[in-house]
Enzyme design. Structure first.
Site, PDB file in Angstrom:
ATOM      1  N   ASP A 106      -0.256   5.544  -0.008  1.00  0.00           N
ATOM      2  CA  ASP A 106       0.546   5.235   1.187  1.00  0.00           C
ATOM      3  C   ASP A 106       2.012   4.974   0.831  1.00  0.00           C
ATOM      4  O   ASP A 106       2.780   4.492   1.652  1.00  0.00           O
ATOM      5  CB  ASP A 106      -0.039   4.011   1.904  1.00  0.00           C
ATOM      6  CG  ASP A 106      -0.058   2.763   1.019  1.00  0.00           C
ATOM      7  OD1 ASP A 106       0.344   2.856  -0.160  1.00  0.00           O
ATOM      8  OD2 ASP A 106      -0.464   1.695   1.509  1.00  0.00           O
ATOM      9  N   GLU A 140       3.765  -3.045   0.217  1.00  0.00           N
ATOM     10  CA  GLU A 140       3.088  -2.173   1.168  1.00  0.00           C
ATOM     11  C   GLU A 140       4.070  -1.585   2.178  1.00  0.00           C
ATOM     12  O   GLU A 140       5.200  -2.106   2.320  1.00  0.00           O
ATOM     13  CB  GLU A 140       2.018  -2.978   1.902  1.00  0.00           C
ATOM     14  CG  GLU A 140       0.906  -3.508   1.006  1.00  0.00           C
ATOM     15  CD  GLU A 140      -0.110  -2.448   0.616  1.00  0.00           C
ATOM     16  OE1 GLU A 140       0.256  -1.246   0.543  1.00  0.00           O
ATOM     17  OE2 GLU A 140      -1.272  -2.810   0.381  1.00  0.00           O
TER      18      GLU A 140
END
Ligand code: GLP
Length: 267
Positions: free
Chosen positions: A141, A148
């Site tokens: 991702d 993140e």
């Protein structure tokens, strides 16, 4: 940015290890002026660690004057936990080379005071001046360290919560059991990583192709943290052919051509 496209994982590992060795030797580190190396975990750097261990064992490289800082650690896991990044680093690298223990820095996942732990980590890096070369992988991702998607692109070392995608990806190290993967972590920030003099990211396999597309061809966006590498003065991605699957043919041709032009001059 340099994009180094190799045929497979083994070639990527060799390239990265040779680069690390070249940088350490060129620096001529001493106890007073150590080479500061940022390190990472995951599958991506494993082959590089094996190559570096071989270089040490054959007398080609010493880590006696190298100082290390690891990128991240799970909250709640420590040296006695098989899956802690502390353990990973000792098992896969530190136990096999001549680095003094005092030169090794890892975030303490067992700390009671996260804020202080993170501030101290930043201070310690600052006391050494800077990280000379930061090694990293990238999540499918686009996360770097444990930053993140949606992480501030100027973040510093802090606590982060993992996404389900990362928990699922990392559950392979926890016997495939997602419930065993800690959901919170300590991680260098994106700003911390960007302060390194050079950043070298290893990305292999087609699972990384989307992240590499965003890193190289996408716009800089916090939803793809790896894309910040476009802002780094010395950003390098070493990847294999499958990881380029989502790049345009022209992009691949361009970076291969540039590297072919550079090769005779660099080596
Ligand atoms: C973890 C680590 C990252 C690493 C990523 C990719 O989330 N915190 O530092 O880059 O996984 O891991 P792998 O190299 O196993 O694909």
């Amino acid at each position: 940015m340099r994009l180094i496209i190799q045929n497979n994982y083994s070639e990527c590992s060799k390239w990265a290890a040779n680069y690390v060795a070249y940088k350490i030797k060129a620096f001529r580190p001493t106890a007073k002026k150590p080479f500061v190396l940022g390190l990472a975990t995951g599958s991506s750097p494993l082959g590089m660690y094996e190559e570096l261990i071989q270089m040490y064992k054959t007398g080609k490289l010493s880590f006696a004057n190298v100082v290390t800082f690891n990128m991240d650690e799970y909250i709640g896991l420590g040296p006695n936990d098989a899956q802690s990044y502390y353990n990973y680093m000792y098992q896969n690298f530190f136990n096999h080379i001549d680095i003094p223990k005092a030169n090794i820095h890892l975030l303490n996942g067992l700390t009671k005071d996260y804020l202080k732990e993170c501030e101290n980590y930043e201070d310690t890096i600052r006391r050494y001046g800077k990280i000379h070369l930061q090694i990293g992988g990238v999540g499918s991702d686009g996360h770097i360290a444990f930053n993140e998607p949606g992480s501030s692109l100027s973040s510093r070392t802090r606590v982060k919560t993992l996404t389900t995608e990362t928990i699922e990806a990392n559950s392979r190290f926890f016997g495939g059991d997602m419930s065993k993967v800690p959901t919170t972590v300590l991680t260098m920030g994106i700003g911390t990583i960007m302060d390194a003099e050079e950043v070298l990211i290893i990305a292999t396999g087609d699972k990384k192709a989307r992240a590499i597309h965003h890193a190289v061809e996408g716009s800089i966006n916090h939803m793809w943290p790896i894309s910040i590498l476009q802002m780094h003065q010395h950003g390098i991605i070493v990847c294999d052919e499958p990881a380029t699957n989502e790049l345009k043919a022209d992009t691949v041709r361009y970076f291969k051509d540039i590297e072919n032009q550079l090769r005779p001059k660099i080596k």
